[in-house]
Design a protein around this motif. Structure first.
Motif, PDB file in Angstrom:
ATOM      1  N   LEU A   7       0.813  -1.220   0.000  1.00 33.45           N
ATOM      2  CA  LEU A   7       0.000   0.000   0.000  1.00 33.45           C
ATOM      3  C   LEU A   7       0.844   1.267   0.000  1.00 33.45           C
ATOM      4  CD1 LEU A   7      -3.062  -0.515   2.370  1.00 33.45           C
ATOM      5  CD2 LEU A   7      -3.084   0.115  -0.035  1.00 33.45           C
ATOM      6  N   ASN A   8       1.983   1.241   0.661  1.00 26.51           N
ATOM      7  CA  ASN A   8       2.757   2.465   0.851  1.00 26.51           C
ATOM      8  C   ASN A   8       4.027   2.503   0.016  1.00 26.51           C
ATOM      9  OD1 ASN A   8       1.020   3.559   2.931  1.00 26.51           O
ATOM     10  ND2 ASN A   8       1.788   1.928   4.240  1.00 26.51           N
ATOM     11  N   VAL A  46       1.171   4.432  -8.142  1.00 29.23           N
ATOM     12  CA  VAL A  46      -0.091   5.157  -8.198  1.00 29.23           C
ATOM     13  C   VAL A  46      -1.284   4.320  -7.720  1.00 29.23           C
ATOM     14  CG1 VAL A  46      -0.438   4.598 -10.656  1.00 29.23           C
ATOM     15  CG2 VAL A  46      -1.569   6.590  -9.665  1.00 29.23           C
ATOM     16  N   ILE A  47      -1.384   3.062  -8.107  1.00 30.50           N
ATOM     17  CA  ILE A  47      -2.571   2.283  -7.741  1.00 30.50           C
ATOM     18  C   ILE A  47      -2.650   2.025  -6.240  1.00 30.50           C
ATOM     19  CG2 ILE A  47      -3.646  -0.007  -7.949  1.00 30.50           C
ATOM     20  CD1 ILE A  47      -3.096   0.104 -10.929  1.00 30.50           C
ATOM     21  N   PRO A  48      -1.623   1.465  -5.589  1.00 32.81           N
ATOM     22  CA  PRO A  48      -1.749   1.280  -4.144  1.00 32.81           C
ATOM     23  C   PRO A  48      -1.837   2.597  -3.388  1.00 32.81           C
ATOM     24  CG  PRO A  48       0.452   0.702  -4.881  1.00 32.81           C
ATOM     25  CD  PRO A  48      -0.375   0.899  -6.108  1.00 32.81           C
ATOM     26  N   ALA A  49      -1.196   3.647  -3.927  1.00 36.74           N
ATOM     27  CA  ALA A  49      -1.279   4.947  -3.266  1.00 36.74           C
ATOM     28  C   ALA A  49      -2.717   5.466  -3.265  1.00 36.74           C
ATOM     29  CB  ALA A  49      -0.356   5.952  -3.954  1.00 36.74           C
ATOM     30  N   PHE A  50      -3.371   5.430  -4.429  1.00 35.34           N
ATOM     31  CA  PHE A  50      -4.762   5.892  -4.524  1.00 35.34           C
ATOM     32  C   PHE A  50      -5.690   5.035  -3.659  1.00 35.34           C
ATOM     33  CE2 PHE A  50      -4.652   8.118  -8.971  1.00 35.34           C
ATOM     34  CZ  PHE A  50      -4.031   9.213  -8.378  1.00 35.34           C
ATOM     35  N   ILE A  51      -5.556   3.719  -3.742  1.00 32.08           N
ATOM     36  CA  ILE A  51      -6.444   2.847  -2.966  1.00 32.08           C
ATOM     37  C   ILE A  51      -6.237   3.056  -1.476  1.00 32.08           C
ATOM     38  CG2 ILE A  51      -6.982   0.449  -2.393  1.00 32.08           C
ATOM     39  CD1 ILE A  51      -6.500  -0.286  -5.286  1.00 32.08           C
TER      40      ILE A  51
END
Length: 327
Positions: free
Chosen positions: A183-184, A188-193
């Motif tokens: 997540l961290n 872009v995808i894990p950041a947004f989610i």
């Protein structure tokens, strides 16, 4: 039973490759120094008689007992947060680590596939990017440690292929997503989610008009599998050419979550590519490969994976100590 060594085995793509090759009847030897990898990604394989794991840094001498048929080199930090924290280790794994594995492949008479990246194209002046494009890369910019590590990795691999007649394959991976991402990690995808699930505004760097093309992990693994078993030694793009602006993608994430979220715009990092989209004609022709999973389906699977995390996992920030790897 064929034996395959997969470096970066506890990482996002590496762990999925371990699953795939075990399912195909291989004996898999995973190797990872766990700088950015996580054992939870492969814990389901512990106890499997056809899987073994070595906790090892491939920038040091690599020894694997017994025969090897294939090597997949996927060891490398892959997100800006990681390679900016450990720039020297990023360069070493792409150079010394690659050299060690190419030497091992030569000794074992094994075919080796090297994981390169779309970042070898830099901030491209050609769109979409074909394998013949040489790239537009700032060697001394902040992203240079990753971009040049991968470009050198390709050159070294081709030298071993040409000089030692080694069986080599090179995959250029475009933005890939799915379960087991961190997540961290700054992508872009894990950041947004992560921001959506934590109730935070979504952060866009620049004006959001830069583009990306996202490939679901199952499609990426299928492309890698086919390339390894092909007879083609030059680089091949594996990615999904369905291109979208970051601004539009943020709106898709907001719609997916069903929540009302603000968007915050921040300054674009230096040398961040404005366009990223693969030309996959070579993969279509040589591998009979095209991506099958659409972004709506893949993002739903990815979002649900992260949604199942506990609140503690969602809220915590990464405080991993990288100091012992900076040398």
């Amino acid at each position: 039973m064929k034996r395959i060594l997969i470096t970066g085995a506890a990482g996002f793509i590496g762990s999925h490759l371990c699953d795939r090759f075990i399912s195909e009847g291989y004996h898999v030897i995973g190797m990872d120094n766990l700088i950015t990898g996580d054992l939870k990604n492969i814990q389901h394989l512990f106890g499997n008689e056809f899987f073994e794991f070595y906790h090892h840094d491939i920038t040091k001498f690599v020894f694997v007992p017994g025969s090897l048929d294939y090597i997949l080199h996927f060891a490398s930090p892959a997100s800006p947060i990681d390679y900016l924290k450990i720039p020297i280790q990023t360069l070493k794994v792409g150079s010394l680590g690659t050299h060690n594995l190419l030497g091992l492949a030569r000794v074992k008479n094994a075919r080796i596939l090297i994981a390169s990246t779309s970042e070898v194209y830099g901030d491209p002046l050609v769109h979409p990017q074909t394998e013949e494009y040489y790239g537009n890369v700032n060697t001394i910019g902040p992203r240079g440690v990753y971009d040049e590590a991968k470009r050198f990795q390709e050159s070294l691999t081709m030298a071993y292929h040409t000089f030692h007649n080694l069986e080599t394959r090179i995959v250029r991976i475009f933005n890939t997503y799915g379960p087991r991402m961190r997540l961290n990690d700054g992508r872009v995808i894990p950041a947004f989610i992560g921001q959506v699930l934590r109730g935070e505004p979504l952060t866009i760097f620049g004006d959001g008009n830069q583009t990306r093309s996202f490939c679901y992990i199952d499609d990426q693994v299928e492309g890698i599998y086919r390339l390894l078993l092909s007879d083609y030694h030059l680089p091949v793009n594996i990615g999904n050419p369905d291109e979208i602006t970051i601004k539009d993608f943020a709106q898709e994430i907001i719609s997916l979550s069903g929540a009302s979220k603000d968007i915050v715009f921040k300054e674009l990092p230096e040398n961040d590519p404005m366009q990223r989209c693969p030309n996959i004609d070579r993969a279509k022709t040589l591998l009979d490969w095209t991506p099958k999973v659409g972004r709506a389906e893949g993002m739903m699977k990815t979002y649900n994976y992260f949604k199942d995390f506990t609140n503690e996992e969602l809220l915590k920030e990464e405080h991993k100590d990288f100091s012992k790897y900076i040398y």
